[in-house]
Scaffold this active site. Structure first.
Site, PDB file in Angstrom:
ATOM      1  N   TYR A  46      66.483  11.251  73.623  1.00 45.43           N
ATOM      2  CA  TYR A  46      66.126  12.673  73.596  1.00 45.43           C
ATOM      3  C   TYR A  46      66.805  13.376  72.414  1.00 45.43           C
ATOM      4  O   TYR A  46      66.191  14.201  71.729  1.00 45.43           O
ATOM      5  CB  TYR A  46      66.514  13.351  74.916  1.00 45.43           C
ATOM      6  N   SER A 128      71.273  27.908  73.672  1.00 47.31           N
ATOM      7  CA  SER A 128      69.840  27.664  73.825  1.00 47.31           C
ATOM      8  C   SER A 128      69.272  28.339  75.069  1.00 47.31           C
ATOM      9  O   SER A 128      69.956  28.467  76.090  1.00 47.31           O
ATOM     10  CB  SER A 128      69.617  26.155  73.927  1.00 47.31           C
ATOM     11  N   TYR A 152      63.556  30.961  73.558  1.00 42.25           N
ATOM     12  CA  TYR A 152      62.213  30.382  73.572  1.00 42.25           C
ATOM     13  C   TYR A 152      61.340  31.462  74.179  1.00 42.25           C
ATOM     14  O   TYR A 152      61.533  31.852  75.325  1.00 42.25           O
ATOM     15  CB  TYR A 152      62.177  29.094  74.392  1.00 42.25           C
ATOM     16  N   THR A 178      63.165  31.211  68.292  1.00 41.19           N
ATOM     17  CA  THR A 178      62.637  29.950  67.755  1.00 41.19           C
ATOM     18  C   THR A 178      61.116  29.956  67.815  1.00 41.19           C
ATOM     19  O   THR A 178      60.521  30.095  68.885  1.00 41.19           O
ATOM     20  CB  THR A 178      63.223  28.774  68.547  1.00 41.19           C
ATOM     21  N   LYS A 260      63.775  31.551  63.759  1.00 36.45           N
ATOM     22  CA  LYS A 260      64.150  30.159  63.451  1.00 36.45           C
ATOM     23  C   LYS A 260      62.903  29.278  63.387  1.00 36.45           C
ATOM     24  O   LYS A 260      62.047  29.350  64.268  1.00 36.45           O
ATOM     25  CB  LYS A 260      65.090  29.646  64.549  1.00 36.45           C
ATOM     26  N   HIS A 284      63.412  22.120  62.958  1.00 32.35           N
ATOM     27  CA  HIS A 284      63.872  21.714  64.296  1.00 32.35           C
ATOM     28  C   HIS A 284      64.410  20.276  64.257  1.00 32.35           C
ATOM     29  O   HIS A 284      64.244  19.505  65.198  1.00 32.35           O
ATOM     30  CB  HIS A 284      62.690  21.820  65.280  1.00 32.35           C
ATOM     31  N   ASP A 315      69.055  24.893  58.706  1.00 38.58           N
ATOM     32  CA  ASP A 315      69.463  23.663  59.400  1.00 38.58           C
ATOM     33  C   ASP A 315      68.413  22.590  59.213  1.00 38.58           C
ATOM     34  O   ASP A 315      67.394  22.805  58.579  1.00 38.58           O
ATOM     35  CB  ASP A 315      69.786  23.900  60.885  1.00 38.58           C
ATOM     36  N   GLY A 317      69.219  18.357  59.181  1.00 39.28           N
ATOM     37  CA  GLY A 317      69.711  17.273  58.338  1.00 39.28           C
ATOM     38  C   GLY A 317      71.152  17.410  57.905  1.00 39.28           C
ATOM     39  O   GLY A 317      71.690  16.516  57.256  1.00 39.28           O
ATOM     40  N   VAL A 318      71.810  18.524  58.264  1.00 31.67           N
ATOM     41  CA  VAL A 318      73.199  18.720  57.823  1.00 31.67           C
ATOM     42  C   VAL A 318      74.116  17.742  58.573  1.00 31.67           C
ATOM     43  O   VAL A 318      74.165  17.746  59.803  1.00 31.67           O
ATOM     44  CB  VAL A 318      73.660  20.172  58.086  1.00 31.67           C
ATOM     45  N   GLY A 338      73.538  20.768  64.024  1.00 39.23           N
ATOM     46  CA  GLY A 338      72.858  20.355  65.247  1.00 39.23           C
ATOM     47  C   GLY A 338      73.396  19.056  65.813  1.00 39.23           C
ATOM     48  O   GLY A 338      74.485  19.006  66.405  1.00 39.23           O
ATOM     49  N   ARG A 339      72.656  17.976  65.598  1.00 39.21           N
ATOM     50  CA  ARG A 339      72.970  16.707  66.268  1.00 39.21           C
ATOM     51  C   ARG A 339      74.437  16.262  66.174  1.00 39.21           C
ATOM     52  O   ARG A 339      74.973  15.767  67.182  1.00 39.21           O
ATOM     53  CB  ARG A 339      72.050  15.604  65.746  1.00 39.21           C
TER      54      ARG A 339
HETATM   55  C1  LIG Z   1      68.516  17.412  71.538  1.00 34.17           C
HETATM   56  C2  LIG Z   1      68.123  18.635  70.769  1.00 34.17           C
HETATM   57  C3  LIG Z   1      67.758  19.768  71.480  1.00 34.17           C
HETATM   58  C4  LIG Z   1      67.427  20.949  70.784  1.00 34.17           C
HETATM   59  N1  LIG Z   1      67.158  22.081  71.501  1.00 34.17           N
HETATM   60  C5  LIG Z   1      66.882  23.213  70.838  1.00 34.17           C
HETATM   61  C6  LIG Z   1      66.702  24.428  71.549  1.00 34.17           C
HETATM   62  O1  LIG Z   1      66.829  24.468  72.765  1.00 34.17           O
HETATM   63  N2  LIG Z   1      66.393  25.543  70.841  1.00 34.17           N
HETATM   64  C7  LIG Z   1      66.257  25.529  69.472  1.00 34.17           C
HETATM   65  O2  LIG Z   1      65.963  26.558  68.863  1.00 34.17           O
HETATM   66  N3  LIG Z   1      66.459  24.398  68.780  1.00 34.17           N
HETATM   67  C8  LIG Z   1      66.777  23.251  69.431  1.00 34.17           C
HETATM   68  N4  LIG Z   1      67.027  22.120  68.707  1.00 34.17           N
HETATM   69  C9  LIG Z   1      66.972  22.172  67.240  1.00 34.17           C
HETATM   70  C10 LIG Z   1      68.345  22.560  66.639  1.00 34.17           C
HETATM   71  O3  LIG Z   1      68.645  23.911  66.870  1.00 34.17           O
HETATM   72  C11 LIG Z   1      68.361  22.326  65.126  1.00 34.17           C
HETATM   73  O4  LIG Z   1      67.276  23.009  64.534  1.00 34.17           O
HETATM   74  C12 LIG Z   1      68.271  20.846  64.756  1.00 34.17           C
HETATM   75  O5  LIG Z   1      69.120  20.091  65.588  1.00 34.17           O
HETATM   76  C13 LIG Z   1      68.647  20.624  63.311  1.00 34.17           C
HETATM   77  O6  LIG Z   1      68.443  19.297  62.942  1.00 34.17           O
HETATM   78  P1  LIG Z   1      69.646  18.241  62.817  1.00 34.17           P
HETATM   79  O7  LIG Z   1      70.352  18.242  64.127  1.00 34.17           O
HETATM   80  O8  LIG Z   1      68.972  16.923  62.552  1.00 34.17           O
HETATM   81  O9  LIG Z   1      70.511  18.701  61.694  1.00 34.17           O
HETATM   82  C14 LIG Z   1      67.380  20.941  69.372  1.00 34.17           C
HETATM   83  C15 LIG Z   1      67.755  19.794  68.671  1.00 34.17           C
HETATM   84  C16 LIG Z   1      68.136  18.660  69.350  1.00 34.17           C
HETATM   85  C17 LIG Z   1      68.571  17.454  68.569  1.00 34.17           C
END
Ligand SMILES: Cc1cc2nc3c(=O)[nH]c(=O)nc-3n(C[C@H](O)[C@H](O)[C@H](O)COP(=O)(O)O)c2cc1C
Length: 389
Positions: A46, A128, A152, A178, A260, A284, A315, A317-318, A338-339
């Site tokens: 996930y 979130s 959301y 978002t 976003k 995302h 964001d 890829g950072v 993020g990740r």
């Molecule tokens: C597991 C997961 C869940 C995410 N859930 C949300 C969320 O609930 N709301 C949102 O705006 N972005 C969500 N994102 C996107 C992150 O805010 C962000 O844009 C993204 O992780 C950036 O990419 P990176 O982690 O590869 O750098 C999620 C990303 C991941 C990996």
């Protein structure tokens, strides 16, 4: 004298004199592989998975890798200050934790642990909409530290209004809306395992505790959880929204609003015309549109179009301190991580998130200094070259 984030490296070396080494890698690109080995396939799939065959995730990294920093010498970088002003908020560094849903699949302490780590470092935590912990509880874990709320933007206006009112009352200062997820994309890693945490009522905490949401249920959540999940799925996204609808959010949120998921300069212009305060250039993390433009390739075009009218955040890829440097060079005021912090949470709870934030900012501080700069504002596009492929 401002705090030098780079000093984290001396702390690590000094601890080493007692035989201690960091519990997690300091090269944050290694966290994903470690998480793949240690956590279950559902949660890891996930978090690490993306849309389609993952091409957008690869493009995000490739775009950052393609730009290279050209360091400058003999420029007195002994005193440095990473602080930035963003959306009227004073931040200790150009970093915020990106909104990531369902964090309880990574660690039982979930959002509260990540939020506490962010608060300890003064880095804004963006909570979130799909949180596994109610917003009031996360706010309580943070004291008066900086927190933003991610929306959301679903079908039910009463629920949206209620969320905004609760978020304001709980001390969230900036609204991050978002736009790129009105529907869930085609995600093979989740599909192949038929893994979707929401179906088990995970990631629905704000909804299940919300009076407006509950008003739409025939029975209380605990008496008929399946009906509550179905109700949630029915109102979670709304693919019918258009630009004029933003007026509704403006009417119900009196602080800064950031959109976003903006990748096209024309959408950024529309955001400015709609009275928004900022955009997050983001795809995302490659989780929505496979084959999408890399977020980093979209950044300079958006910054050029609206950099003087809107706050541009970035964001997707950072992973490293030099990625932060590169994003600032091409027009971002601040980056969202993020990740990597989610892997830190999965591997070591609050301490893991703390490690990730401090490692990233130490590396950024050192990259800044070793490239000849003392402040984020000093970085410009002229500090990068693009490698031919
Ligand atoms: C597991 C997961 C869940 C995410 N859930 C949300 C969320 O609930 N709301 C949102 O705006 N972005 C969500 N994102 C996107 C992150 O805010 C962000 O844009 C993204 O992780 C950036 O990419 P990176 O982690 O590869 O750098 C999620 C990303 C991941 C990996």
């Amino acid at each position: 004298m401002a705090k030098h984030w780079a000093d984290f490296q001396y702390e690590i070396y000094l601890n080493g004199m007692t035989g201690a080494v960091p519990r997690l890698p300091t090269d944050l690109t290694r966290l994903e592989e470690l998480t793949e080995r240690r956590l279950g396939p559902g949660p890891v799939g996930y978090v690490a998975g993306g849309a389609g065959d993952g091409s957008t995730m690869r493009a995000n990294r490739a775009a950052l890798e393609r730009r290279r920093i050209v360091p400058r010498m003999l420029r007195d970088v002994g005193e440095r200050d990473l602080a930035v002003e963003v959306l009227g908020r004073s931040l200790p560094a150009p970093l915020a934790l990106a909104p990531v849903g369902v964090l309880s699949i990574m660690h039982p302490d979930a959002e509260s642990a990540a939020a506490r780590a962010a608060a300890a470092q003064g880095v804004p935590f963006i909570l979130s909409s799909a949180s596994s912990t109610p917003m009031e509880q996360v706010a309580e874990a943070m004291g008066d530290a900086e927190r933003w709320f991610q929306l959301y933007w679903g079908r039910d206006r009463e629920v949206t209004k209620s969320f905004l009112g609760r978020a304001r009352a709980a001390g969230f200062s900036v609204l991050v809306v978002t736009l790129d997820t009105p529907l869930l994309s085609w995600r093979p890693r989740d599909l192949d395992q038929a893994y979707l945490p929401f179906l088990n009522g995970v990631g629905t905490a704000h909804y299940f505790t919300d009076p407006a949401f509950r008003a739409g249920l025939a029975k209380p959540v605990h008496e008929d959880p399946n009906a509550a999940v179905l109700h949630f799925l029915g109102l979670f996204g709304n693919p019918s929204h258009t630009w004029p609808d933003l007026a509704f959010l403006r009417d119900h949120w009196d602080g800064p609003i950031v959109l976003k998921g903006v990748l096209h300069p024309d959408d950024a212009r529309l955001a400015a015309d709609a009275g928004m305060d900022g955009v997050v250039v983001s795809n995302h993390g490659g989780r929505q549109v496979a084959g999408s433009v890399a977020a980093f390739d979209a950044l300079p075009r958006v910054a050029e179009a609206v950099g003087d009218r809107l706050t541009v955040l970035f964001d997707s890829g950072v992973r490293t301190g030099d990625d932060v440097f590169k994003a600032l060079a091409l027009g971002a005021r601040t980056v969202l991580l993020g990740r990597p912090y989610v892997y830190g949470l999965g591997l070591d709870g609050q301490a893991g998130v703390d490690h990730v934030i401090r490692s990233l900012l130490a590396e950024f501080d050192l990259t800044l200094a070793l490239s000849g700069h003392s402040t984020p504002a000093a970085i410009t596009a002229a500090d990068l070259v693009e490698e031919s492929v």
